[in-house]
Design a protein around this motif. Sequence first.
Motif, PDB file in Angstrom:
ATOM      1  N   GLY A 168       0.815  -1.208   0.000  1.00 36.82           N
ATOM      2  CA  GLY A 168       0.000   0.000   0.000  1.00 36.82           C
ATOM      3  C   GLY A 168       0.847   1.254   0.000  1.00 36.82           C
ATOM      4  N   ALA A 169       2.017   1.185  -0.623  1.00 37.94           N
ATOM      5  CA  ALA A 169       2.933   2.323  -0.598  1.00 37.94           C
ATOM      6  C   ALA A 169       2.389   3.492  -1.406  1.00 37.94           C
ATOM      7  N   ARG A 170       2.590   4.675  -0.880  1.00 41.21           N
ATOM      8  CA  ARG A 170       2.153   5.902  -1.544  1.00 41.21           C
ATOM      9  C   ARG A 170       3.368   6.508  -2.246  1.00 41.21           C
ATOM     10  N   LEU A 171       3.421   6.334  -3.563  1.00 43.91           N
ATOM     11  CA  LEU A 171       4.569   6.761  -4.339  1.00 43.91           C
ATOM     12  C   LEU A 171       4.137   7.673  -5.471  1.00 43.91           C
ATOM     13  N   ARG A 172       5.111   8.443  -6.032  1.00 45.27           N
ATOM     14  CA  ARG A 172       4.791   9.399  -7.082  1.00 45.27           C
ATOM     15  C   ARG A 172       5.252   8.954  -8.465  1.00 45.27           C
ATOM     16  N   GLY A 173       6.067   7.926  -8.545  1.00 48.25           N
ATOM     17  CA  GLY A 173       6.411   7.380  -9.850  1.00 48.25           C
ATOM     18  C   GLY A 173       7.850   7.503 -10.279  1.00 48.25           C
ATOM     19  N   GLY A 174       8.604   8.450  -9.738  1.00 48.60           N
ATOM     20  CA  GLY A 174       9.996   8.595 -10.124  1.00 48.60           C
ATOM     21  C   GLY A 174      10.836   7.421  -9.642  1.00 48.60           C
ATOM     22  N   ARG A 175      11.865   7.051 -10.413  1.00 48.10           N
ATOM     23  CA  ARG A 175      12.706   5.907 -10.064  1.00 48.10           C
ATOM     24  C   ARG A 175      14.154   6.166 -10.466  1.00 48.10           C
ATOM     25  N   GLU A 176      15.059   5.519  -9.739  1.00 48.09           N
ATOM     26  CA  GLU A 176      16.473   5.488 -10.102  1.00 48.09           C
ATOM     27  C   GLU A 176      16.922   4.037  -9.994  1.00 48.09           C
ATOM     28  N   VAL A 177      17.808   3.620 -10.904  1.00 49.13           N
ATOM     29  CA  VAL A 177      18.393   2.287 -10.814  1.00 49.13           C
ATOM     30  C   VAL A 177      19.903   2.401 -10.987  1.00 49.13           C
ATOM     31  N   GLN A 178      20.615   1.806 -10.057  1.00 49.84           N
ATOM     32  CA  GLN A 178      22.068   1.820 -10.111  1.00 49.84           C
ATOM     33  C   GLN A 178      22.597   0.395 -10.010  1.00 49.84           C
ATOM     34  N   LEU A 179      23.609   0.098 -10.793  1.00 47.63           N
ATOM     35  CA  LEU A 179      24.316  -1.182 -10.729  1.00 47.63           C
ATOM     36  C   LEU A 179      25.659  -0.922 -10.057  1.00 47.63           C
ATOM     37  N   ALA A 180      25.945  -1.650  -8.975  1.00 47.37           N
ATOM     38  CA  ALA A 180      27.193  -1.446  -8.238  1.00 47.37           C
ATOM     39  C   ALA A 180      27.950  -2.762  -8.120  1.00 47.37           C
ATOM     40  N   VAL A 181      29.266  -2.667  -8.262  1.00 48.18           N
ATOM     41  CA  VAL A 181      30.137  -3.840  -8.198  1.00 48.18           C
ATOM     42  C   VAL A 181      31.238  -3.580  -7.167  1.00 48.18           C
ATOM     43  N   TYR A 182      31.422  -4.544  -6.265  1.00 48.88           N
ATOM     44  CA  TYR A 182      32.464  -4.478  -5.242  1.00 48.88           C
ATOM     45  C   TYR A 182      33.399  -5.675  -5.424  1.00 48.88           C
ATOM     46  N   ARG A 183      34.701  -5.404  -5.303  1.00 45.51           N
ATOM     47  CA  ARG A 183      35.689  -6.472  -5.304  1.00 45.51           C
ATOM     48  C   ARG A 183      36.453  -6.451  -3.979  1.00 45.51           C
ATOM     49  N   THR A 184      37.551  -7.177  -3.902  1.00 42.08           N
ATOM     50  CA  THR A 184      38.293  -7.308  -2.646  1.00 42.08           C
ATOM     51  C   THR A 184      38.492  -5.961  -1.950  1.00 42.08           C
TER      52      THR A 184
END
Length: 293
Positions: A168-184
């Motif tokens: 039942g979340a009240r949201l406005r529609g905007g979105r961001e997507v990030q891909l993150a990579v971690y190594r040693t």
Amino acid sequence: MAASIPPHELRASSSSSSSSSSFGELEGEEDVEDVVEEVVEDMSETELCLLLDEQAGGALLACRSVIRMDRASTSSPAATSLLEHGFLVVDGAVSSLIAKAALDDVLEIDDTFTAPTLASDDSQETPYRTDVHAWLHREKPPLTDRPALARAYEALHRLGDDIARDAGARLRGGREVQLAVYRTSGRYARHRDALPLGADDDDDDDSNNNENDGNLTTQRRRLTIVLYLSSASPDGKDGGALRLYRPSPANGYEDVIPSAGCAVVFLSGAIDHEVLSLEDTGYVRAALTLWMH
């Protein structure tokens, strides 16, 4: 474990006032005007969040401003968990085959990703954030030429839609997507994705900005959804767990070990979190993060 403090310096103002007056019996009354002195203190982002939590119940306000039980599905575990704890772990949220296929795409292109621009905290021996990342857009590379990664991206959006609806979340529609990579030795120190939310701001609509790359203020972030593309050792020897700090009054924390296809959902303005340092085992931690506004 001592909490790491992000290096962002915010400035908080407080005022102290003093007043005095002298009364002369022969020469009448003399007023001395109030003298107001502004005191400016440097305050880190974490300190400000904790202060808001204590004074205004920031975490609780964030829950109430995002999750509406009257709109949620009956006995929705998503709504219940988000309201009670501020976060939710969804095992098998996306097929592990989709996640692992996307990982193969990622490992072929992550050398082109951007290193974070956040400054190091001079009080820390290691940098605040040491991953590489890319903002993803449906009509742009690498999604347009990496079909497996594109499938994971679409699966993440569907997952976000399902969780938002069930909770039942009240949201406005905007979105961001990030891909993150971690190594040693990769890590991301304790931080929060948005300041605690109190007042509604429905007039501030960003529904036409469905794919931005962090240019919109993080204050608009309501839900954070992390989808893992790779699996760490279940015994934790690889490191890279996501540590979620329970909001007051529960306190404490819970560590989530990455597992391909598993998702973690939390209230952006309520939950402090960090990525624990990766050990030197060859493990590569890759995850997609969706912020829903």
